[in-house]
Design a protein around this motif. Structure first.
Motif, PDB file in Angstrom:
ATOM      1  N   ARG A 136      -8.159  13.145  -8.231  1.00 42.80           N
ATOM      2  CA  ARG A 136      -8.062  14.028  -7.412  1.00 42.80           C
ATOM      3  C   ARG A 136      -8.833  15.370  -7.865  1.00 42.80           C
ATOM      4  O   ARG A 136      -8.425  15.939  -8.963  1.00 42.80           O
ATOM      5  N   ASP A 184       0.954  -1.128  -0.056  1.00 37.55           N
ATOM      6  CA  ASP A 184       0.024   0.014   0.018  1.00 37.55           C
ATOM      7  C   ASP A 184       0.890   1.211  -0.102  1.00 37.55           C
ATOM      8  O   ASP A 184       1.673   1.520   1.133  1.00 37.55           O
ATOM      9  N   THR A 185       0.759   1.881  -1.132  1.00 35.52           N
ATOM     10  CA  THR A 185       1.955   3.116  -1.330  1.00 35.52           C
ATOM     11  C   THR A 185       1.333   4.243  -1.054  1.00 35.52           C
ATOM     12  O   THR A 185       0.257   4.730  -2.076  1.00 35.52           O
ATOM     13  N   THR A 221       1.120  13.558  -6.359  1.00 31.43           N
ATOM     14  CA  THR A 221       1.539  14.459  -7.520  1.00 31.43           C
ATOM     15  C   THR A 221       2.899  15.221  -7.311  1.00 31.43           C
ATOM     16  O   THR A 221       3.751  15.203  -7.746  1.00 31.43           O
ATOM     17  N   LYS A 257     -11.270  12.917  -3.588  1.00 27.93           N
ATOM     18  CA  LYS A 257     -10.896  11.713  -4.279  1.00 27.93           C
ATOM     19  C   LYS A 257     -12.177  10.864  -4.815  1.00 27.93           C
ATOM     20  O   LYS A 257     -12.657  10.311  -3.837  1.00 27.93           O
TER      21      LYS A 257
HETATM   22  C1  WTA Z   1      -4.282  10.088  -1.348  1.00 26.65           C
HETATM   23  C2  WTA Z   1      -1.578   9.777  -6.310  1.00 26.65           C
HETATM   24  C3  WTA Z   1      -4.220   6.678   1.343  1.00 26.65           C
HETATM   25  C4  WTA Z   1      -3.934  11.215  -0.339  1.00 26.65           C
HETATM   26  C5  WTA Z   1      -0.348   9.011  -6.237  1.00 26.65           C
HETATM   27  C6  WTA Z   1      -2.752  11.996  -1.393  1.00 26.65           C
HETATM   28  C7  WTA Z   1      -3.431   7.919  -0.486  1.00 26.65           C
HETATM   29  C8  WTA Z   1      -3.256  12.008  -2.571  1.00 26.65           C
HETATM   30  C9  WTA Z   1      -2.637   6.804  -0.683  1.00 26.65           C
HETATM   31  C10 WTA Z   1      -2.587  12.329  -3.617  1.00 26.65           C
HETATM   32  C11 WTA Z   1      -2.506   5.606  -0.083  1.00 26.65           C
HETATM   33  C12 WTA Z   1      -2.488   8.366  -2.407  1.00 26.65           C
HETATM   34  N1  WTA Z   1      -3.270   5.761   1.222  1.00 26.65           N
HETATM   35  N2  WTA Z   1      -4.240   7.820   0.628  1.00 26.65           N
HETATM   36  N3  WTA Z   1      -1.902   4.438  -0.098  1.00 26.65           N
HETATM   37  N4  WTA Z   1      -1.939   7.200  -1.961  1.00 26.65           N
HETATM   38  N5  WTA Z   1      -3.600   8.780  -1.353  1.00 26.65           N
HETATM   39  O1  WTA Z   1      -1.817  13.721  -6.179  1.00 26.65           O
HETATM   40  O2  WTA Z   1      -4.865  11.851  -0.040  1.00 26.65           O
HETATM   41  O3  WTA Z   1      -3.613  11.993  -7.393  1.00 26.65           O
HETATM   42  O4  WTA Z   1      -2.672  12.952  -0.827  1.00 26.65           O
HETATM   43  O5  WTA Z   1      -1.371  11.258  -6.368  1.00 26.65           O
HETATM   44  O6  WTA Z   1      -4.065  10.625  -2.718  1.00 26.65           O
HETATM   45  O7  WTA Z   1      -3.188  12.234  -4.840  1.00 26.65           O
HETATM   46  P1  WTA Z   1      -2.421  12.319  -6.306  1.00 26.65           P
END
Ligand code: WTA
Length: 647
Positions: free
Chosen positions: A529, A414-415, A419, A524
């Motif tokens: 996003r 779980d990563t 962005t 989300k």
């Molecule tokens: C959420 C996506 C929980 C988080 C790579 C972050 C997550 C936003 C996780 C960024 C995870 C991303 N567990 N929440 N493993 N990964 N998020 O910019 O709220 O589209 O701030 O990047 O996604 O979204 P972005």
């Protein structure tokens, strides 16, 4: 920011890495993980320098990090080229004729490219860009479906030092225009269309519409993907295949400064228009290459499939740059996951022998709903590692993914990242970390993430707080394109001395992070996003709308869905038809991903005395029809009563 952060319930179940997996893993055993974290903690710059040395540099750097808060420069004085690292570097050895990309179109079309072939295509397209007048530092906008030409266009831009700006193919003409103008793109690369859910998405038509107000775009390169009729502007438009046929297949990569801009990618923030997140060359590639290698445990025999669209950061970092920098075989799929049947993903896994699979919780929850019979139709025994990204994964979905897709055999990483962070920041290492479903575990070595209170003081284990990063990291955004002040105020001014992520989190007693999701006005939906402010300003632009407030409501499949509270100009009256019109209006102006699930009309919006809309109340009403929180700052209590009555 919300004042109160409540934390999730604790999950007790733990999954240790299997012996077989551990034996072969690049980072193996809990001690190696701890040791890597400890070592990196002692000297983070040295840790990242070791990682950077795995890349090919034309000129070594003089200094690992120059930090003038909040502006960072990594590997100062060094020179390199991203496309050379992703392609040329692999041509001298056994990877020369290894498959770099397997591609499958939604319509069943298939192609593959070896490293040698991808290199030739990239060099050719780099020459095309040059012939169209693109020079180092110029911006190339890319609006394509997930087809190999998209990766080629990105790599070609990076080869000559042009800056790419990929715009998600689901965005509307309006959103495309806004991004092209802000990035000052000179050339646009698009296609006649792309296949999605069996239909053609008319990209060129959208592009034509957008370009009516983009005089700076002198040339448009069009990939013939669907064979549909398109309007043609002979002085401006060129066919991809014709331009490629006329171009030479050799184009030496430019040696670029480590801090040379690589791309701009727009993302939504809590206020105003989308932000152009700027990433640069050396630091970004270093973090993306290392995280891909360690977290996805990538080896030459793997077939890596990250299902993200390349129009988002996950696609940039883990469809294109990370896997290619590691000389891996990656898979790209153009279309919708359920087309023509809900087993499309599993069919692809079986056909190509995918070994590492990386997707979003929203997709997993959708598969859960569709039932186990779909994956059961296919042989998924090639899979050895699974990953998730984009939103918090609920422990039930995690366990289903582990049990049904991974047959209980594959670790799930779980990563957590964004962005803005460029690469993964918090994640297990699959051969080393004991996994807790629902937790992204601990920060990657060299990353100083923490959970703090409003003053930047770490909160005790088990308590909710703000997720921050305390030290600069190589893949971090360098600025918001054209707006360094906004960069400072959005990310570096809210919590003293740290980068604020916009997320809430807590750490447990083992130091594992549990991400609770956004605590700003970002939502989300299916991992996409979206800024509430952006949707609100679109709604308010409609002639009948006076005010709008948009909030997220929890949704079992998509994570959140959009609810818009709308007040109308006095001469208009609400009706169901207008609700539908407004949903459509948002979809047309931003893109289908931003379409509200519900539009609720109200006479007034609840506001504080200073005039701020009280979103927390609206969120509660949208979610469960009740308001429990503090309402002492509310200006007009009757508004609240009316919103409830309007249930
Ligand atoms: C959420 C996506 C929980 C988080 C790579 C972050 C997550 C936003 C996780 C960024 C995870 C991303 N567990 N929440 N493993 N990964 N998020 O910019 O709220 O589209 O701030 O990047 O996604 O979204 P972005």
């Amino acid at each position: 920011m919300s004042a109160e952060i409540e934390s999730y319930s604790t999950e007790r179940q733990i999954f240790k890495p299997g012996r077989n997996f551990q034996k072969r893993a690049i980072i193996s055993g809990p001690q190696s993980w701890d040791a890597a974290i400890r070592k990196a903690e002692k000297n983070p710059e040295a840790f990242w320098e070791t990682a950077a040395r795995e890349l090919l540099w034309r000129k070594p750097w003089k200094k690992a990090l120059q930090w003038k808060p909040p502006f960072a420069r990594w590997f100062v004085g060094g020179k390199l080229n991203v496309s050379e690292n992703c392609l040329d570097r692999h041509l001298d050895g056994p990877r020369r004729h290894k498959v770099a990309v397997f591609w499958e179109g939604e319509n069943g079309e298939r192609r593959s490219y070896t490293y040698w072939q991808l290199h030739r295509e990239t060099a050719r397209f780099a020459n095309v860009l040059k012939s169209l007048g693109v020079a180092k530092g110029d911006c190339v906008a890319i609006y394509l479906p997930t087809i190999p030409e998209l990766a080629v266009a990105m790599l070609a831009a990076s080869r000559i030092g042009a800056v790419h700006n990929v715009i998600f193919g689901g965005f509307s003409a309006e959103a495309l225009k806004e991004r092209i103008l802000d990035a000052k793109a000179k050339v646009l690369v698009t296609a006649d269309g792309g296949f999605r859910k069996g239909a053609v998405v008319a990209l060129k038509a959208c592009a034509d519409e957008a370009l009516k107000s983009c005089p700076g775009v002198a040339k448009v390169v069009v990939v013939k993907r669907c064979g549909t009729e398109v309007a043609w502007e002979p002085r401006r438009d060129v066919w991809w295949h014709e331009a490629m046929a006329a171009a030479g297949a050799s184009c030496p990569p430019e040696a670029l400064d480590s801090e040379h801009p690589l791309f701009i990618l727009y993302t939504s923030g809590s206020t105003g228009k989308p932000k152009g997140i700027l990433h640069t060359t050396g630091g970004y590639l270093t973090q993306v290459a290392l995280t891909t290698k360690w977290i996805f445990d990538l080896k030459d025999a793997d077939v890596f499939w990250c299902t993200a669209d390349i129009g988002w950061i996950t696609g940039h970092s883990y469809v294109v740059y990370g896997p290619l920098a590691n000389g891996a075989t990656l898979l790209m799929y153009e279309g919708a996951p359920l087309h023509p049947q809900p087993d499309r993903f599993w069919q692809i896994v079986e056909r190509y022998g995918v070994t590492v699979f990386y997707t979003a919780p929203t997709a997993i929850r959708m598969f859960i709903r569709l039932g186990e019979k779909w994956p059961a139709r296919h042989d998924l025994s090639s899979l050895r590692l699974l990953g998730t990204v984009g939103e918090p994964i609920n422990p039930e979905a995690w366990r289903w993914y582990h049990r049904v897709i991974g047959a209980g055999r594959c670790p799930v990483v779980d990563t957590w990242w964004q962005t803005e962070t460029g690469g993964i920041m918090i994640s297990p290492l699959p051969g080393a970390t004991a996994l807790k479903p629902g937790s992204a575990s601990r920060p990657f070595p060299g990353i100083s993430a923490d959970v703090v209170d409003r003053d930047g003081v770490p909160v005790p284990a088990g308590q909710g707080g703000y997720l921050v990063v305390k030290r600069p990291w190589p893949g971090m955004l360098r600025t918001i394109h054209g707006d360094p002040e906004r960069y400072k105020s959005q990310y570096w001014s809210q919590i003293p001395g740290a980068y604020f992520t916009g997320d809430g989190a807590r750490k447990d007693k083992d130091g594992y992070f549990w991400i609770m999701g956004r605590i700003d006005d970002v939502i989300k939906v299916s991992g996409h996003r979206l800024g509430t402010a952006e949707i609100e300003s679109t709604l308010v632009a409609h002639a009948q709308v006076a005010e709008a407030a948009v909030v997220g409501r929890p949704d079992d499949v998509t994570g959140e869905s959009i609810v818009a509270f709308v007040t109308l100009q006095s001469e208009y009256h609400p009706d169901a038809k207008l609700g539908e019109t407004l949903k459509e209006y948002v979809a047309k102006n931003i893109g289908a991903i931003a379409r509200p699930a519900e539009v609720r009309f109200t006479e007034a919006l609840p506001k504080t005395r200073s005039g701020k809309i009280m979103r927390r109340l609206l969120r509660e009403i949208a979610s469960n029809g009740q308001v429990k929180g503090d309402v002492t700052t509310l200006e007009d209590f009757s508004v609240l009563a009316r919103l409830r009555e309007e249930e």
